[in-house]
Design a protein around this motif. Structure first.
Motif, PDB file in Angstrom:
ATOM      1  N   ARG A  76       0.804  -1.237   0.000  1.00  0.00           N
ATOM      2  CA  ARG A  76       0.000   0.000   0.000  1.00  0.00           C
ATOM      3  C   ARG A  76       0.832   1.279   0.000  1.00  0.00           C
ATOM      4  O   ARG A  76       0.343   2.333  -0.393  1.00  0.00           O
ATOM      5  N   HIS A  77       2.058   1.195   0.457  1.00  0.00           N
ATOM      6  CA  HIS A  77       2.864   2.421   0.546  1.00  0.00           C
ATOM      7  C   HIS A  77       3.878   2.494  -0.604  1.00  0.00           C
ATOM      8  O   HIS A  77       4.769   3.328  -0.575  1.00  0.00           O
ATOM      9  N   GLU A  78       3.698   1.645  -1.594  1.00  0.00           N
ATOM     10  CA  GLU A  78       4.730   1.555  -2.626  1.00  0.00           C
ATOM     11  C   GLU A  78       4.371   2.315  -3.909  1.00  0.00           C
ATOM     12  O   GLU A  78       3.196   2.486  -4.255  1.00  0.00           O
ATOM     13  N   THR A 102      -1.581   3.800  -5.957  1.00  0.00           N
ATOM     14  CA  THR A 102      -0.134   3.902  -5.952  1.00  0.00           C
ATOM     15  C   THR A 102       0.288   5.271  -6.480  1.00  0.00           C
ATOM     16  O   THR A 102      -0.544   6.081  -6.888  1.00  0.00           O
ATOM     17  N   ASP A 129      10.234   7.847   5.439  1.00  0.00           N
ATOM     18  CA  ASP A 129       8.784   7.621   5.440  1.00  0.00           C
ATOM     19  C   ASP A 129       7.979   8.803   4.903  1.00  0.00           C
ATOM     20  O   ASP A 129       6.754   8.785   4.896  1.00  0.00           O
ATOM     21  N   ALA A 132       6.828   7.882  -0.963  1.00  0.00           N
ATOM     22  CA  ALA A 132       6.288   6.589  -1.401  1.00  0.00           C
ATOM     23  C   ALA A 132       7.483   5.722  -1.784  1.00  0.00           C
ATOM     24  O   ALA A 132       8.377   6.174  -2.498  1.00  0.00           O
ATOM     25  N   GLN A 133       7.507   4.501  -1.325  1.00  0.00           N
ATOM     26  CA  GLN A 133       8.678   3.645  -1.512  1.00  0.00           C
ATOM     27  C   GLN A 133       8.617   2.904  -2.851  1.00  0.00           C
ATOM     28  O   GLN A 133       7.656   2.159  -3.094  1.00  0.00           O
TER      29      GLN A 133
END
Ligand SMILES: Cc1ncc(COP(=O)(O)O)c(C=O)c1O
Length: 341
Positions: A76-78, A102, A129, A132-133
């Motif tokens: 979800r954080h990518e 995304t 953080d 977005a990774q």
């Protein structure tokens, strides 16, 4: 649209007769819905074998295949690193952002191709953080600019991604054209990706795309995600029958090879024409050319094609499985007549 052959896109074409015959043959009696039918079982097994993949799943269109494929690979954080020209970035109405949730990290490229260096340049926010990774690298083969990654280029990207904890998604709406150009197997390209799509629609189907998932473990979630994303069609046998026809005697390859040959014929025909400049290597079924703006307008009176970049006066001419040599020659005569204006 004139009665002349369109050079607008490979989805301006109708379907290949063998595809339509296969759909008619599948139209006999009842079959269980939602892919639990003999056609789907047969062709998905065939696709998994050809790609040496963990699973193959049929969907209705290329944007849906891209969203489904990305959703399989992303947390979800990518974010997704892609070329600025990527279809997911330019032509899907923000579907990956809206439906997968995304962020696309779009990288300018001269030829539609990413490289390890370009990908590496997007990794600066890793471990912070606030960013977005980057989790997935999306490549398109053949690219939106009609170029093809070589196998060596794809392997370099795959190696870089594996070493950098990145997964590879390959948009293969025109994978057949790239494979025909490279003269390699589906599996040789597929081993460079974690998830890929295999387009049928632009290559003779009415409307059929496949999502190919390389690792069996990743394939387990796909049926649920496909249903949530409304890509599980109930009369799946007709989608499967289309792919069955394309897989029969490698019709997908001969269709694509023909389309590529017609693009080469077109490119060869304009190469020495005054006022026409080819701007990208012609490796698949697209020719990108720069013309004088008044010539573009004149040519568009009789012929259908896209102006790709209005400011730079670059147009895109696309060929398809059913483009005849005579269509190309008639178009060349039209270009020649206009370029002399
Ligand atoms: C590279 C690429 N990917 C995906 C798609 C999406 O296909 P569809 O129009 O079926 O959603 C296209 C369509 O033009 C495309 O060119």
């Amino acid at each position: 649209m004139t009665g002349r052959k369109s050079f607008g896109s490979d989805n301006h074409t109708g379907a290949h007769p063998a595809v339509l015959r296969a759909v008619m043959e599948a139209n006999s009696g009842d079959a269980v819905a939602y892919g639990a039918d003999a056609w789907t079982e047969r062709v998905t097994a065939q696709l998994s074998g050809a790609f040496q993949a963990g699973g193959a799943f049929l969907v209705l269109n290329g944007s849906g295949a891209n969203v489904l494929g990305l959703s399989v690979l992303l947390r979800r954080h990518e974010a997704v690193i892609c070329a600025e020209s990527a279809h997911i970035n330019t032509d899907e109405c923000g579907a990956p952002e809206r439906l997968v949730g995304t962020k696309l990290l779009a990288v300018p490229t001269p030829d539609g191709k990413l490289t390890p260096e370009l990908i590496g340049g997007q990794l600066g926010g890793r471990g912070d953080d606030h960013f977005a990774q980057p989790g997935v690298v999306a490549v398109t083969q053949s690219t939106e600019l009609g170029t093809c990654y070589t196998l060596a280029e794809l392997r370099k990207i795959a190696d870089f991604c594996r070493a950098s904890d990145l997964r590879v998604f390959l948009d293969g709406a025109r994978l057949a054209n790239a494979i025909a150009y490279l003269d390699c197997s589906l599996a040789e390209v597929a081993e460079c990706a974690d998830v890929l799509t295999f387009g049928g629609t632009k290559n003779g189907a009415v409307g059929a795309e496949a999502l190919i998932v390389m690792a069996g473990g990743l394939a387990a979630d796909v049926p649920y995600l496909r249903k949530q994303q409304t890509q599980l069609t109930s009369k799946m046998r007709f989608v499967a029958a289309q792919f069955g026809a394309l897989m029969q005697d490698d019709l997908w390859r001969s269709n694509a090879a023909h389309a590529n040959a017609m693009a080469r014929r077109l490119a060869d025909g304009v190469r020495d024409m005054d006022g026409v400049q080819i701007v990208h290597p012609v490796q698949a079924n697209a020719v990108f050319a720069r013309l004088r703006p008044r010539h573009v307008a004149a040519l568009q009176r009789d012929w259908t094609f896209h102006v790709w970049d209005e400011r730079d006066s670059v147009v895109r001419w696309m060929t398809a499985f059913d483009t005849a040599a005579a269509d190309v020659d008639a178009f060349l005569a039209g270009i020649r007549a206009t370029a002399g204006l």
